[in-house]
Design a protein around this motif. Sequence first.
Motif, short mmCIF file in Angstrom:
data_model
loop_
_atom_site.label_atom_id
_atom_site.label_comp_id
_atom_site.label_asym_id
_atom_site.label_seq_id
_atom_site.Cartn_x
_atom_site.Cartn_y
_atom_site.Cartn_z
N ARG A 1 -0.40 15.48 42.13
CA ARG A 1 -1.48 14.51 41.86
C ARG A 1 -1.61 14.22 40.37
O ARG A 1 -1.84 13.07 39.97
N PHE A 2 -1.48 15.26 39.56
CA PHE A 2 -1.59 15.09 38.10
C PHE A 2 -0.46 14.18 37.60
O PHE A 2 -0.66 13.33 36.74
N ILE A 3 0.72 14.35 38.16
CA ILE A 3 1.86 13.52 37.76
C ILE A 3 1.60 12.05 38.09
O ILE A 3 1.90 11.16 37.28
N VAL A 4 1.02 11.78 39.27
CA VAL A 4 0.71 10.40 39.64
C VAL A 4 -0.24 9.77 38.63
O VAL A 4 -0.03 8.64 38.16
N VAL A 5 -1.30 10.51 38.27
CA VAL A 5 -2.29 9.99 37.32
C VAL A 5 -1.63 9.73 35.96
O VAL A 5 -1.87 8.70 35.32
N CYS A 6 -0.79 10.66 35.51
CA CYS A 6 -0.11 10.48 34.22
C CYS A 6 0.86 9.31 34.25
O CYS A 6 1.01 8.59 33.25
N LEU A 7 1.54 9.10 35.38
CA LEU A 7 2.41 7.94 35.52
C LEU A 7 1.62 6.65 35.36
O LEU A 7 2.02 5.73 34.64
N LEU A 8 0.47 6.58 36.02
CA LEU A 8 -0.35 5.37 35.96
C LEU A 8 -0.94 5.14 34.58
O LEU A 8 -1.21 4.00 34.20
N LEU A 9 -1.11 6.21 33.80
CA LEU A 9 -1.61 6.09 32.44
C LEU A 9 -0.49 6.02 31.42
O LEU A 9 -0.75 6.02 30.21
N LYS A 10 0.75 5.96 31.90
CA LYS A 10 1.94 5.84 31.04
C LYS A 10 2.09 7.00 30.06
O LYS A 10 2.59 6.85 28.95
N LYS A 11 1.67 8.18 30.46
CA LYS A 11 1.84 9.37 29.64
C LYS A 11 3.16 10.04 30.02
O LYS A 11 3.20 11.11 30.63
N MET A 12 4.27 9.37 29.66
CA MET A 12 5.58 9.77 30.17
C MET A 12 6.07 11.09 29.58
O MET A 12 6.77 11.84 30.26
N LYS A 13 5.72 11.38 28.35
CA LYS A 13 6.11 12.67 27.77
C LYS A 13 5.48 13.80 28.56
O LYS A 13 6.15 14.79 28.89
N LEU A 14 4.19 13.65 28.87
CA LEU A 14 3.50 14.67 29.67
C LEU A 14 4.06 14.72 31.08
O LEU A 14 4.17 15.81 31.68
N VAL A 15 4.41 13.58 31.64
CA VAL A 15 5.01 13.55 32.98
C VAL A 15 6.25 14.43 33.03
O VAL A 15 6.43 15.23 33.96
N ARG A 16 7.10 14.30 32.03
CA ARG A 16 8.35 15.09 32.02
C ARG A 16 8.05 16.59 31.88
O ARG A 16 8.72 17.43 32.49
N GLU A 17 7.03 16.94 31.10
CA GLU A 17 6.64 18.34 30.99
C GLU A 17 6.13 18.87 32.33
O GLU A 17 6.47 19.98 32.75
#
Length: 602
Positions: free
Chosen positions: A140-156
């Motif tokens: 779920r956290f990954i989905v939210v980060c994807l929608l907020l374009k936080k791609m560096k955090l997504v990869r982490e």
Amino acid sequence: MVKMESTEEQDRKLVLEFCHLLEKSKQLFNGLRDLPQYGHRQWQAYFGRTFDVYTKLWKFQQQHRMVLDSKYGLKRWQIGEIASKIGQLYYHYYLRTSETNYLNEAYQFYAAIRGRAYYSRAAKEDRPDLMVKKLRYYARFIVVCLLLKKMKLVRELVTELEKQIQEYTNTFLSYEPEDHLEWSLVLEEIKGFIKAEAAVAVLHADSNPIILSHSGSGSRLSPLTTPPCERSPHMTLSLQEILIVGSACEQAKFSELTMDMFRMLQTLEREPTESATNPLSMAHGLHGHDASPAASRIPPYGVPGSKGYQENGRHFRDNPHKYLLYKPSISQLMVFLASGVRELPLGGALLLYMSADGCFSTTKHPEDFGYELGGVATCAKRDSVDGGGLSCRGKSYKENHCLYPGDLYPFTRRPMFIVIDSDNSFVFQHIPRYFGQPLVVLMSPQDVPSAFQADVQHHGSLFTLFLHSPLTALCYICNVGDVPIHHWERCQTYVDRFITEASRLVTRCRMDEIEQGIGCIDSSYVQFFGDDFLRTLILRFVFCDVVLRLHRGFRGRHMRPRCEPQLPASELLEHPSLSHIVFQLASALDVRGHFSEGPECD
């Protein structure tokens, strides 16, 4: 004498109150899944009650943490579970309202869980269900980060999720052996989505990819990226309801969000705002046990659904209301369309976006353009009525699962803007205006050069990419894989110039019609043009058409988009000033050879 209540009795009452709030919150949260997915009024009051109880629960556990730790045995993962539920509440409220500020609030709670390591000892509890909750939290956290374009955090987060999946399977494989395969598939789905999303890399000075938020790179609409417009009294409509439907068979997806849906939903939202002076958007009371989001975060703009609640104090929302439908049945699609039309206020317009595979007709001499030319597939699921099913491109579809142009006729009683991205999109060009309401249909090319077919089928449609990020799409069709940031920003100025000039030409077409009686542009475009989102789509459509007409690789009318009513050619689509800007942009990217001969660029 009144006997003072003992400390032990006070503690017991506190524990009982906490248990009551916890049980009540679970009941309300579980009831969310029973709420209707469409309509507005049916669910807002229930969300308001749920937010209210979670407000009390979160504040209660903060104020009485020491007692709950010693007398109830409150564990850190239990605090994390409450925070996760609040994050889910905000996310689902974002889905229902389309207000991106709630997406930020969901992020705050999910980030707090990670920052405070609430689930750090989940594997040591010897409870596989707790580890599953932890894995779902990551997803779920990954989905939210994807929608907020936080791609560096997504990869982490993806790296952490991979480790957590391995730890889960090593520890609890004997409980649910098939879980390893299921979570491995989730992980591969996420990785595939991230790879597909990065169509073109924008590089920092140190050659590391970066994510642009405010430079027209495909982010949400902002004051800097809103196309200019010379207003007129005829621009009367505002986009208020949106259906985004993703049914393409083999396209990259994650969490029932295909790549085309992901791109289009951002295109139809404004950048979220975070007011530094708004105390409701700041974390208070962080001292003490945990630097967690404070109770004042729940909710930031008044309790949703409560009396007197207003969305940013406006009659119209900042963002139009959206429904996201992944491979719906035709009956589901009709229900949501009907609900969207019913909810339209006076002066409101509805947008239907369909990304789907084509349903092709075998009728040799069609007479009914509403049903005999085929349509687009809504889903590939087995139909429960006739036992039939759907398969992908090249095979027949059951008619029950096909959206035909004729299915949309009843909904044209209200202003409607339709975007069809399909290999059978052109069949929607014949929708009649029986009711005299504004109607525009933008249709994707029905084919792309063979060099792009495999990538487009999996990584997302080229047409939607043009509507989402015009510069990214142009780079993609010219095989430009990465661009330094300073060069990207320079190229973006050419796109901005194109959009400004196209907007001026549209306005001039309208003025010529008024002054000289030359009807070169349909009034539907003029009425929709005053809305920021619809104007953006129209002008990016023009960019797509001009670029593909000039590109050497896109030969044939089926490789260019179409629109109905038709936009003027000589006054707009083939205007020399627009072609000149495209040639300048191509030269700046050093891809001039991909385009047909034209005037030399400065």
